[in-house]
Design an enzyme around this catalytic site. Structure first.
Site, PDB file in Angstrom:
ATOM      1  N   GLY A 128       0.992  -0.939  -0.114  1.00 19.12           N
ATOM      2  CA  GLY A 128      -0.477   0.175   0.411  1.00 19.12           C
ATOM      3  C   GLY A 128       0.975   1.125   0.141  1.00 19.12           C
ATOM      4  N   GLU A 364      -3.720   8.287  -1.497  1.00 19.10           N
ATOM      5  CA  GLU A 364      -3.060   8.709  -1.634  1.00 19.10           C
ATOM      6  C   GLU A 364      -1.329   9.187  -0.839  1.00 19.10           C
ATOM      7  OE1 GLU A 364      -2.989   9.313  -4.082  1.00 19.10           O
ATOM      8  OE2 GLU A 364      -5.255   9.393  -4.991  1.00 19.10           O
TER       9      GLU A 364
END
Length: 385
Positions: A128, A364
């Site tokens: 991630g 993000e």
């Protein structure tokens, strides 16, 4: 864009958001679905391609202009922005940054019009915050590439027409140098989208896991052609830097809405026979939120200017993402506090935004990842010990 034309765009979007979307927020949250008429209206306004080049049917906004547009879009449920955000942002920018001229001509006009919804398939269960560790793989079999692996939390996956898929194409290369990007249309045999995730907030914006089981695509699906082989990590990082300024702008828009909700409540709510706006501790909460909003707006605009100029495409996006996402969380928390018990009730706008805002500190790039990026960029070798 001409200043007068851009001003007209902002005015039209502001009316659209405040007159058509804001009244539907509770319904969108309850049903976890964006109304079809809102989607069609967004397409007609060009919102699926505002950040894409004019030559491909987009509005061609600069980062500075995009930030101002996002301030307006951020005033309502973030699921509105999510509907077309990946087309303009991380998915559309894959082609802008790394695509061949043929790929751009084929896909970008359809992405800009909203006829094609694109997804950015990078994140994995164990990759991630550091996507260089991804394990999805692609290997050549004759003239085709065969992809195997899984992606997690992929925005718009249940609705996507095409996926920008990042896969390891050279397992022996350093982690950041052996990754490539592929255009994989939805419906390709072996591609499966799981049921949509049930999230804490941001209802109406759908995410889901995506699985690739011997998914076969032609050589032309490799983004950038032969020149793009093993260059996908750099493409992803370029797209994410743009996305960080984009999300920061969204946070500022939400902070403005939260300040407005807090002010309006304090002006009208009475306690012990007095308007709560007369209580200095309530005034302090509102003043702190307005100050946070004001600082966030200035930070985003400065980062956008530097991004456009090319003078800062790394530290600035990380700084503004870190500050703006933490800022809107503080503003959301204060807004609930100003509302008291009412702020904890479903159906009250600040309760919904409180849930929605929590995600900004995660996607993000988490706040902690932004800290690492900023520190390493400033400290250089000293950061490595």
């Amino acid at each position: 864009m001409d200043a007068a034309d851009f001003s007209a765009v902002l005015s039209e979007v502001r009316r659209f958001v405040r007159e058509r979307v804001v009244p539907l927020e509770a319904e969108i949250d309850e049903k976890d679905e964006m109304p079809a008429e809102i989607r069609e209206a967004a397409k007609k306004m060009g919102l699926f391609g505002f950040a894409l080049p004019e030559e491909y049917g987009g509005l061609g906004l600069s980062m500075y202009e995009e930030a101002q547009l996002m301030f307006e879009l951020g005033y309502t449920t973030p699921s509105l922005r999510s509907m077309f955000g990946t087309n303009n942002g991380i998915a559309g920018h894959v082609l802008m940054v790394g695509g061949t001229e043929e790929q751009k001509a084929d896909w970008l006009p359809r992405i800009a019009s909203g006829d094609v919804l694109a997804s950015f398939a990078l994140t994995e269960a164990e990759a991630g915050s550091d996507p260089s560790t991804l394990t999805t793989r692609a290997h050549l079999d004759g003239d085709d590439w065969v992809i195997n692996g899984a992606k997690r939390y992929i925005t718009n996956a249940p609705l996507a027409d095409v996926f920008m898929v990042f896969a390891r194409t050279d397992p022996d290369a350093p982690r950041t140098r052996g990754i490539s990007t592929f255009l994989v249309p939805a419906g390709t045999p072996g591609l499966t989208v799981a049921p949509k995730d049930h999230k804490m907030g941001q209802f109406g914006a759908w995410t889901a896991d995506v699985y690739f089981d011997d998914v076969r695509v032609p050589a032309s699906a490799l983004v950038g052609g032969e020149a793009g082989l093993n260059r996908g990590f750099g493409t992803a990082m370029g797209c994410i830097a743009h996305g960080r300024v984009h999300i920061s702008s969204l946070c500022v828009g939400m902070a403005e809405r939260l300040v407005d909700e807090s002010v309006e409540y304090a002006r009208t709510r009475r306690q012990s026979g007095k308007l709560i706006g007369s209580f200095q501790l309530v005034q302090g909460l509102i003043a702190d939120s307005m100050t946070d909003y004001y600082a966030g707006r200035a930070t985003v605009l400065e980062a956008a200017r530097a991004f456009d100029a090319g003078t800062d495409t790394k530290i600035g996006p990380s700084c503004t993402k870190y500050f703006a996402s933490e800022m809107v969380w503080r503003v959301a928390d204060r807004a609930v506090q100003v509302h008291g018990g009412a702020g904890y009730m479903r159906g009250v706008a600040v309760e919904r935004f409180y849930r929605d805002a929590r995600l900004f500190r995660i996607y993000e790039g988490t706040s902690q990842i932004q800290q690492v990026i900023i520190a390493k960029a400033l400290l250089g070798e000293a950061a490595r010990g």
